[in-house]
Design a protein around this motif. Structure first.
Motif, short mmCIF file in Angstrom:
data_model
loop_
_atom_site.label_atom_id
_atom_site.label_comp_id
_atom_site.label_asym_id
_atom_site.label_seq_id
_atom_site.Cartn_x
_atom_site.Cartn_y
_atom_site.Cartn_z
N TYR A 110 0.89 -1.25 -0.05
CA TYR A 110 0.01 0.04 -0.08
C TYR A 110 0.95 1.29 -0.01
N ARG A 151 0.43 4.09 -2.70
CA ARG A 151 0.18 5.30 -2.61
C ARG A 151 1.14 6.37 -2.98
N ARG A 204 0.56 9.58 -5.85
CA ARG A 204 0.31 10.52 -5.06
C ARG A 204 0.50 11.84 -6.08
N TRP A 239 -8.78 0.57 -1.95
CA TRP A 239 -7.95 -0.61 -1.59
C TRP A 239 -8.62 -1.18 -0.58
#
Length: 272
Positions: free
Chosen positions: A5, A9, A13, A23
């Motif tokens: 994750y 991420r 971003r 998610w």
């Protein structure tokens, strides 16, 4: 080593800074969905329609395909049907495929094709409707999904180290004559992998979304000016002070706010 994750991420971003991410990646998100964020957890809480909040959707807006390759760490070799499978571990001469290798660990390759954004069309109407619900049974923990980016197909691979690699298999004639990085999401399966942390291939997905809430200061203002709200009045009309509805109509941003992406609960803290 970073977890999957965190790598994902970080990868999305820059472009999707103001968006929340679905998610697990296979999670479906729809405009008009209601979520509840409380005590560090995110839960589904029905829909706007379930709560008597009507809304209409604007036509889908296409986006460019999205690809991310951490500092150019991924190398890709495509293979056409009928060509020798030199350097490939799992593909036969007749197969169509691609081999992805990584030069270092803690890297991600993210590809989305066929992106389209849909969302709530009338923000003023939504603001007014949520003010009505806020006068009755909508509280500070509730969020409304207003915008969703869907993708026709997606691919995410994360690398554990510099020896990480994967081989993708495609349907015959699935690749153009001169394939590009974005075409990797057309793969149908991962035929072989080595030191791959996350591998994900899917079609018809909703990777990114935005949520709004009634401004936190709005509830305090209403309580100060009008006293505690009365709950549980069923389907009867709620006598909302006209000045609150006028404020929502004149300036929806005074009533609603987009919830920043950094307020999205971490996966370990969230429930479906």
């Amino acid at each position: 080593m970073k977890d999957s994750y965190e790598l994902y991420r970080h990868a999305v971003r820059d472009v999707w800074r103001t968006w929340w991410v679905a998610w697990p990646l296979s999670r479906r998100v729809e405009p008009g969905q209601v979520l509840q964020s409380a005590d560090g957890q995110l839960r589904t809480a029905g829909s706007l329609a379930d709560r008597g909040v009507p809304f209409t959707l604007r036509p889908g807006t296409p986006h460019h395909d999205y690809t991310y390759d951490t500092q150019g760490s991924a190398s890709v070799t495509f293979k056409a049907a009928g060509t020798a499978a030199d350097g490939f571990t799992s593909l036969a001469t007749a197969d169509v495929g691609a081999r992805v290798g990584f030069e270092k660990g803690d890297c991600a390759l993210v590809v989305y094709r066929g992106l389209t954004e849909t969302g709530v069309d009338d923000t003023r109407a939504l603001a007014s409707a949520l003010v009505r619900r806020g006068w009755d049974d909508w509280d500070e923990s509730l969020l409304a999904v207003t915008d969703v980016v869907g993708a026709r197909s997606g691919l995410v691979l994360t690398a554990a180290d510099g020896a990480s690699a994967a081989e993708l298999r495609f349907q015959a004639d699935a690749l153009p004559t001169l394939p590009a990085l974005a075409d990797l999401s057309a793969a149908t399966a991962v035929g072989w992998r080595r030191h791959i942390g996350l591998e994900w291939l899917a079609t018809d997905v909703t990777p990114f979304f935005r949520v709004v809430r009634l401004r936190r200061g709005w509830f305090g203002k209403v309580k100060k000016d009008y006293g505690p709200r009365q709950r549980g009045r069923g389907a009867a009309d709620v006598p909302v002070p006209p000045v609150l509805l006028e404020e929502a109509q004149d300036d929806p941003a005074a009533v609603l706010e987009h919830v920043p992406a950094d307020e999205q609960p971490l996966p370990g803290e969230a429930t479906r």
